[in-house]
Structure formats: structure tokens, C-alpha cells
Design an enzyme around this catalytic site. Structure first.
Site, PDB file in Angstrom:
ATOM      1  N   ARG A   1      14.641   0.344   0.939  1.00 17.72           N
ATOM      2  CA  ARG A   1      15.090  -0.887   1.585  1.00 17.72           C
ATOM      3  C   ARG A   1      15.462  -1.935   0.549  1.00 17.72           C
ATOM      4  O   ARG A   1      15.039  -1.861  -0.611  1.00 17.72           O
ATOM      5  CB  ARG A   1      14.052  -1.381   2.582  1.00 17.72           C
ATOM      6  CG  ARG A   1      12.667  -1.546   2.028  1.00 17.72           C
ATOM      7  CD  ARG A   1      11.702  -1.921   3.152  1.00 17.72           C
ATOM      8  NE  ARG A   1      10.424  -2.314   2.601  1.00 17.72           N
ATOM      9  CZ  ARG A   1       9.428  -2.771   3.320  1.00 17.72           C
ATOM     10  NH1 ARG A   1       9.541  -2.897   4.632  1.00 17.72           N
ATOM     11  NH2 ARG A   1       8.284  -3.136   2.758  1.00 17.72           N
TER      12      ARG A   1
ATOM     13  N   GLY B   1       0.815  -1.210   0.000  1.00 24.09           N
ATOM     14  CA  GLY B   1       0.000   0.000   0.000  1.00 24.09           C
ATOM     15  C   GLY B   1       0.848   1.260   0.000  1.00 24.09           C
ATOM     16  O   GLY B   1       0.386   2.340  -0.359  1.00 24.09           O
ATOM     17  N   ARG B   2       2.082   1.112   0.439  1.00 26.43           N
ATOM     18  CA  ARG B   2       2.958   2.287   0.414  1.00 26.43           C
ATOM     19  C   ARG B   2       4.408   1.886   0.156  1.00 26.43           C
ATOM     20  O   ARG B   2       5.336   2.556   0.576  1.00 26.43           O
ATOM     21  CB  ARG B   2       2.848   3.054   1.701  1.00 26.43           C
ATOM     22  CG  ARG B   2       3.100   2.171   2.906  1.00 26.43           C
ATOM     23  CD  ARG B   2       3.639   2.946   3.989  1.00 26.43           C
ATOM     24  NE  ARG B   2       3.546   2.173   5.203  1.00 26.43           N
ATOM     25  CZ  ARG B   2       3.631   2.701   6.380  1.00 26.43           C
ATOM     26  NH1 ARG B   2       3.781   3.989   6.488  1.00 26.43           N
ATOM     27  NH2 ARG B   2       3.576   1.960   7.441  1.00 26.43           N
TER      28      ARG B   2
ATOM     29  N   GLY C   1      -0.369   6.143   1.398  1.00 25.87           N
ATOM     30  CA  GLY C   1       0.847   5.625   0.763  1.00 25.87           C
ATOM     31  C   GLY C   1       2.135   6.276   1.246  1.00 25.87           C
ATOM     32  O   GLY C   1       3.206   6.045   0.695  1.00 25.87           O
TER      33      GLY C   1
ATOM     34  N   LYS D   1       9.794   2.800   0.532  1.00 22.16           N
ATOM     35  CA  LYS D   1       8.655   2.694   1.449  1.00 22.16           C
ATOM     36  C   LYS D   1       8.200   4.105   1.795  1.00 22.16           C
ATOM     37  O   LYS D   1       8.971   4.877   2.366  1.00 22.16           O
ATOM     38  CB  LYS D   1       9.073   1.930   2.710  1.00 22.16           C
ATOM     39  CG  LYS D   1       7.920   1.678   3.674  1.00 22.16           C
ATOM     40  CD  LYS D   1       8.328   0.688   4.755  1.00 22.16           C
ATOM     41  CE  LYS D   1       7.246   0.530   5.807  1.00 22.16           C
ATOM     42  NZ  LYS D   1       7.675  -0.409   6.865  1.00 22.16           N
TER      43      LYS D   1
ATOM     44  N   ASP E   1       9.411  -5.454   7.532  1.00 21.06           N
ATOM     45  CA  ASP E   1       8.334  -4.543   7.917  1.00 21.06           C
ATOM     46  C   ASP E   1       8.455  -4.080   9.371  1.00 21.06           C
ATOM     47  O   ASP E   1       7.683  -4.473  10.250  1.00 21.06           O
ATOM     48  CB  ASP E   1       6.952  -5.166   7.655  1.00 21.06           C
ATOM     49  CG  ASP E   1       6.558  -5.018   6.195  1.00 21.06           C
ATOM     50  OD1 ASP E   1       7.435  -4.663   5.377  1.00 21.06           O
ATOM     51  OD2 ASP E   1       5.388  -5.239   5.858  1.00 21.06           O
TER      52      ASP E   1
ATOM     53  N   ASP F   1       1.339 -11.353   6.315  1.00 20.02           N
ATOM     54  CA  ASP F   1       1.846 -10.476   5.250  1.00 20.02           C
ATOM     55  C   ASP F   1       3.164  -9.835   5.657  1.00 20.02           C
ATOM     56  O   ASP F   1       3.821  -9.194   4.835  1.00 20.02           O
ATOM     57  CB  ASP F   1       0.818  -9.385   4.905  1.00 20.02           C
ATOM     58  CG  ASP F   1       0.321  -8.637   6.126  1.00 20.02           C
ATOM     59  OD1 ASP F   1      -0.184  -9.302   7.053  1.00 20.02           O
ATOM     60  OD2 ASP F   1       0.437  -7.400   6.176  1.00 20.02           O
TER      61      ASP F   1
HETATM   62  P1  AMP Z   1       1.713  -3.160   8.054  1.00 20.78           P
HETATM   63  O1  AMP Z   1       0.966  -3.708   9.230  1.00 20.78           O
HETATM   64  O2  AMP Z   1       2.419  -1.866   8.306  1.00 20.78           O
HETATM   65  O3  AMP Z   1       2.637  -4.178   7.466  1.00 20.78           O
HETATM   66  O4  AMP Z   1       0.618  -2.776   6.927  1.00 20.78           O
HETATM   67  C1  AMP Z   1      -0.478  -3.577   6.610  1.00 20.78           C
HETATM   68  C2  AMP Z   1      -1.061  -3.163   5.277  1.00 20.78           C
HETATM   69  O5  AMP Z   1      -1.465  -1.795   5.280  1.00 20.78           O
HETATM   70  C3  AMP Z   1      -0.092  -3.304   4.125  1.00 20.78           C
HETATM   71  O6  AMP Z   1      -0.827  -3.727   2.990  1.00 20.78           O
HETATM   72  C4  AMP Z   1       0.424  -1.900   3.952  1.00 20.78           C
HETATM   73  O7  AMP Z   1       0.894  -1.674   2.648  1.00 20.78           O
HETATM   74  C5  AMP Z   1      -0.803  -1.073   4.259  1.00 20.78           C
HETATM   75  N1  AMP Z   1      -0.446   0.281   4.737  1.00 20.78           N
HETATM   76  C6  AMP Z   1       0.099   0.624   5.918  1.00 20.78           C
HETATM   77  N2  AMP Z   1       0.293   1.959   6.004  1.00 20.78           N
HETATM   78  C7  AMP Z   1      -0.137   2.488   4.835  1.00 20.78           C
HETATM   79  C8  AMP Z   1      -0.213   3.806   4.294  1.00 20.78           C
HETATM   80  N3  AMP Z   1       0.196   4.880   4.979  1.00 20.78           N
HETATM   81  N4  AMP Z   1      -0.717   3.943   3.054  1.00 20.78           N
HETATM   82  C9  AMP Z   1      -1.133   2.892   2.349  1.00 20.78           C
HETATM   83  N5  AMP Z   1      -1.109   1.630   2.793  1.00 20.78           N
HETATM   84  C10 AMP Z   1      -0.623   1.415   4.024  1.00 20.78           C
HETATM   85 MG    MG Z   2       3.465  -5.036   6.174  1.00 22.27          MG
END
Ligand code: AMP
Ligand code: MG
Length: 507
Positions: free
Chosen positions: A190, A100-101, A133, A120, A277, A267
Site C-alpha cells: 500500500r 505488527g504486520r 504478522g 501489509k 487500515d 491507531d
Molecule cells: P488493526 O485493528 O487491524 O488496525 O490492528 C491493531 C493492531 O494489531 C495493530 O498494531 C496491528 O499491527 C496488530 N495486528 C493485527 N493483525 C496482526 C497480525 N496478524 N500479526 C501481527 N500484528 C497484528
Molecule cells: Mg491498524
């Protein structure tokens, strides 16, 4: 020396797996695909703030490239994309997640083989859902410093090449309590062999898209596990067992150094057994196996320190379920879980033997270790300082370890001295000190240390980041000149400060 422009770029993932026919970041479901082409969003004012010279050397490039590393126009040869994956979040299937980002710039040749470079925080992708994002400076500093520190601790991890501030503010509600505030934005570049996750496979199995699943498995094995074959079930089990063993090694290292990942969703599990992550992670300060830094997880503490080995096995089971459609005899997948357990137990025993300088682990050591674990929880005791001082203790007397205790008056002297006596007898008064000092780091990126670096960076001062980056390149060395500042227990101000004892997924 060369720059980013002179790297040789490859697009193996994009050319060998099915992708999205639509280009661009419009938020959407993307069935039957492993990736979507999307360009990073250029920063308003990209400033290169942190750089890993080792990663630069590995790639054979000199410091620079703020424009590209800040999301600017990609260099010719790059074919940027966001990866599609799914995942179990906190135990529940969450469907399509994806980058997502994060946006991969491409795969580049390096001295260590081909690596993927990924930004990222470089803007929206089809997987951004309702989010922006972007990434904020505080979480980007935490990822940059911690991933580099983990590498030097000997913990398998993704790496960081650069941190660029974007010149743009990002709105975040840090504690999800209705108090959003603007924070500076940043982008970390990264680096890893790939960012393929357990959830990368799960999404195709969950949507019964066996062709895409098979294609991703073939790409993964052929590219990243070339000694394995997919000719039959035995080959598939051997490959998956390799993933299980790599995961077991990673988690046993986390336990050794007191690292708590904080969001072990499927994930966030790398297919390479790399720590990936960096979000609301933290380091144990007092030895509390029930601790998690992640406030989002405070009610069940699913991802607490002491439960990480079991969670990794649970996550692995989800990966294995997703492989059922490719197996002639799916029952064989149970062998992979056994491989995980066997590998974890072996690493766990070896690492305890190293932490305590025991030489070879013997079954009788189990009670010694169990009793130590219980004693460490009696009163507030700093894990890192305790094991480090134990490595150089001259007599089995707890007074030599007093720096590790928060309240020296409260030390349970009798129980401690009797445990130390038992240990002293076990090691025949000669603990293997060099093995101990290489298993018990003196310096880790304590939560409050990262926070000091962040606070200074918010004032435009990156010197604390730089000092910590340098310090943590040699975490097992004495570095006496830094003892007074960094070989210290958590200061009182950090006990209940956001960012130190409390972190959220907001980043
Ligand atoms: P994480 O728990 O940080 O690994 O994120 C879980 C999901 O949310 C992943 O698909 C990320 O890409 C998405 N995500 C987290 N933060 C953002 C953001 N600021 N914008 C878009 N997608 C996000
Ligand atoms: Mg993640």
C-alpha cells in the site's frame, strides 16, 4: 519503463526521528522510538495477482516485482522498518501497538511527490505481540479493491499498488468462535504520503517522552505540512486545525457514500485525513445508521455508520491531548475541535445539497434532510440505488424508485410521495442532475461483491477481482452493461453470510 529497482529511495522518517537500537522482529516494548528496523519475511512462492496500473504509472514503474512485493530481499536503497505507535482501541488506551504486520520498504519519489511503500502481511515485527504478522487473501483483496475504489469515489484514502499471494497458508479463526482454519496468505503493497497515525503521537505523550514527541511533530510538519510552522502556539494550532479539517472532509465523504470503517481506533486514524487500515469495513445497503459490519463491536456498536462523525471528533480530542506538552497555552487546543465541527458541518451540508441537487444549502433544508433520513429507515431501502435513481427521477413519484426497496409491496407510498413533492418544489422541478450523479455513485464495493471476488480467488480465479477493479474505476458512470450484475440490492444469500453482513477483525 522502469521497475521497482530503478526508483529513487529515501529514508526521511528513519533519518529524522529516533529509532530502536535493536534490529529484527523479536517481540518487545520499544521505548523512546518511532520505528524499528526489520526485514520482511520472504514468501515461499510469491505470485503477483493484482496490480494497480495507475499506481504503477504514478511511480513510473511497470507491472512486476513479485519477489520484492512478496517480502523478498529488499532492493538497494530501501531501509525497511516497522513504525511504533499506540492507540485507543474501542475507547480504551491500549499502550504500544505499532506495525505488527506492516513493514515499510521505504519512501520513493513519484509523479505525485514522495510516497511511502508499505507491505501489509510480510511477517513479524517487534510490534506483532502474539500474532503472526501475516495477512490472509480475503482481507488483502478487500483492502486492495476497496482502497482503489474509494480513491475513484473521491474519498481520501491510502492506495494499493499490488497484491501478491505468498504460497503459504495462514491459520485464522474468522469469527473467533473456536473454529480456526487455514487460509491462503497474501501481501498488499500500500501507498500513502505516510502512515503516521494519531496514535503515533499518543504513544510518546502517554510515556512522557516529550523529546521523541517533539521530534516526530517536527518531522511531520516539516515533511508533510511544509506551509505550517511550529514557531508558536498559533502555528501549532493552525497545523492541528488542518488535520481536523482533513479528517472532517474524509468522514463527510464516508457518510456521503455509505462507508462504515468499522474500527475507528486512534491507531487507525491517518494524520493526513486518509481512510486507512481496511479491516472489517462495510457499505450500508439498507439505510440503517445503527449498522456496523464489525461483529467485534456488536454489543456497543461504537463505530456504527451514524456515529462516525462524533467518533472522529473523540479521536481528534485524544490527538490534541497528546499535544498538551508542546503547548504554551493548552486551552487553545479547544479551537481545533471547533475547527473540526465547523468543517464537518460545512461539508455535511454541502454534500447533502449535492446528493439532493439543491444548489446552495439553506437552513430550511435541514428539515427536508431530517425527514428523508427518517423515511429511508421506515422499510428496508438500498441507500446507493435510492440516491442514484433519485438523481434521474422524472416526476416526484416513488414508483420511479421502486428498485431501491426490498419489498415493493411495503413501500410507504403516501409519506414518500409527500416528501418527494416537497423536494420537487424546493428544486423547482429542476434538481441539478449532473451534480447529483457526481455525488451519488452508482457502484460501490458492496460487501457481497467483495465476497464473490474472494470466493473466486480462493478457486484461483482472479477475474471477478479484475472486473470489480475496472468497474469501480468509474463509479459515477452509468456503465449500463454492468447494471444487471452490480447495480443490485444485496442478494438473499448474502443477508447473514460471514464476510457480507458479518466481519471480524480477524484478517
Ligand atoms: P488493526 O485493528 O487491524 O488496525 O490492528 C491493531 C493492531 O494489531 C495493530 O498494531 C496491528 O499491527 C496488530 N495486528 C493485527 N493483525 C496482526 C497480525 N496478524 N500479526 C501481527 N500484528 C497484528
Ligand atoms: Mg491498524
Amino acid at each position: 519503463m522502469a521497475t521497482l529497482d530503478s526508483l529513487t529511495w529515501l529514508s526521511r522518517f528513519v533519518s529524522e526521528t529516533p529509532g530502536d537500537s535493536e534490529v529484527g522482529g523479536r517481540s518487545r516494548q520499544v521505548p523512546n522510538a518511532c520505528w524499528s528496523r526489520v526485514l520482511p519475511t520472504p514468501s515461499i512462492d510469491p505470485q503477483l495477482q493484482l496490480w494497480s496500473s495507475e499506481m504503477g504509472q504514478m511511480l513510473g514503474i511497470e507491472k512486476g516485482g513479485a519477489e520484492t512485493l512478496g517480502g523478498g530481499v529488499p532492493i538497494s536503497g530501501m531501509d525497511p522498518y516497522a513504525q511504533r505507535y499506540g492507540g485507543h482501541q474501542f475507547g480504551n488506551w491500549a499502550g504500544q501497538l505499532g506495525d505488527g504486520r506492516a513493514i515499510t520498504l521505504g519512501e520513493a519519489e513519484s509523479k505525485d511527490g514522495v510516497v511511502e511503500l508499505q507491505l501489509k502481511g510480510a511477517g513479524k515485527t517487534p510490534y506483532s505481540r502474539f500474532a503472526d504478522g501475516k495477512a490472509v487473501l480475503r482481507s488483502s483483496i478487500r483492502e486492495f479493491l476497496c482502497s482503489e475504489a474509494m480513491h475513484h469515489l473521491g474519498v481520501p484514502t491510502t492506495r494499493a499498488l499490488s497484491l501478491v499471494t505468498t504460497g503459504e497458508d495462514v491459520l485464522r479463526d474468522i469469527m473467533y468462535d473456536g473454529n480456526p482454519a487455514h487460509e491462503p496468505g497474501a501481501i498488499v503493497c500500500r501507498v500513502a504520503p505516510s502512515f503516521i497515525r494519531f496514535g503515533s503521537f499518543q504513544i510518546h505523550s502517554a510515556t512522557s517522552d516529550i523529546d521523541t514527541l517533539r521530534s516526530l511533530v517536527e518531522h511531520t510538519v516539516h515533511t508533510h505540512f511544509p506551509t505550517h510552522s511550529l514557531d508558536d502556539d498559533a502555528g501549532r494550532i493552525a497545523w492541528l486545525s488542518q488535520i481536523a479539517e482533513d479528517t472532517a472532509l474524509m468522514v463527510s465523504h464516508w457518510m456521503r457514500v455509505g462507508f462504515v470503517h468499522g474500527v475507528m481506533n486512534t491507531d487507525n486514524m491517518s494524520i493526513h485525513g486518509l481512510t486507512i487500515d481496511y479491516g472489517p469495513y462495510g457499505w450500508l445497503e439498507d439505510y440503517n445508521p445503527g449498522w456496523t459490519p464489525n461483529t467485534t463491536d456488536s454489543s456497543t456498536r461504537r463505530y456504527r455508520y451514524g456515529q462516525q462523525p462524533q467518533i472522529a471528533a473523540w479521536n481528534l480530542a485524544r490527538l490534541l491531548e497528546s499535544m498538551v506538552p508542546l503547548m504554551e497555552d493548552p486551552e487553545l487546543l479547544h479551537n481545533v475541535l471547533t475547527a473540526y465541527t465547523d468543517a464537518f458541518d460545512a461539508h455535511h451540508n454541502r454534500m447533502w445539497a449535492e446528493k439532493l441537487g439543491l444548489g446552495t444549502f439553506i437552513p430550511a433544508d435541514e428539515s427536508l434532510i431530517r425527514d428523508l433520513n427518517a423515511l429511508l429507515q421506515e422499510v428496508e431501502t438500498d441507500m446507493t440505488i435510492f440516491f442514484r435513481l433519485l438523481s434521474s427521477i422524472q416526476t416526484p413519484d416513488v414508483s420511479e424508485l421502486s428498485h431501491a426497496f426490498y419489498d415493493e409491496q411495503a413501500i410507504p407510498v403516501e409519506p414518500w410521495n409527500s416528501w418527494l413533492e416537497r423536494w420537487w418544489v424546493r428544486v423547482d422541478s429542476k434538481p441539478n442532475r449532473s451534480i447529483m450523479t457526481n455525488a451519488n455513485p452508482k457502484y460501490v464495493l458492496r460487501n457481497w461483491m467483495a465476497q464473490l471476488a474472494i470466493d473466486a480467488a480462493h478457486m484461483g480465479d482472479y477475474s471477478v477481482c479484475e472486473r470489480l477493479h475496472q468497474l469501480l474505476k468509474n463509479p459515477y458512470a452509468e456503465q449500463q452493461e454492468h447494471e444487471e450484475e452490480w447495480f443490485q440490492k444485496r442478494p438473499e444469500w448474502a443477508r447473514s453470510k460471514v464476510g457480507c453482513s458479518m466481519l471480524s477483525c480477524s484478517s
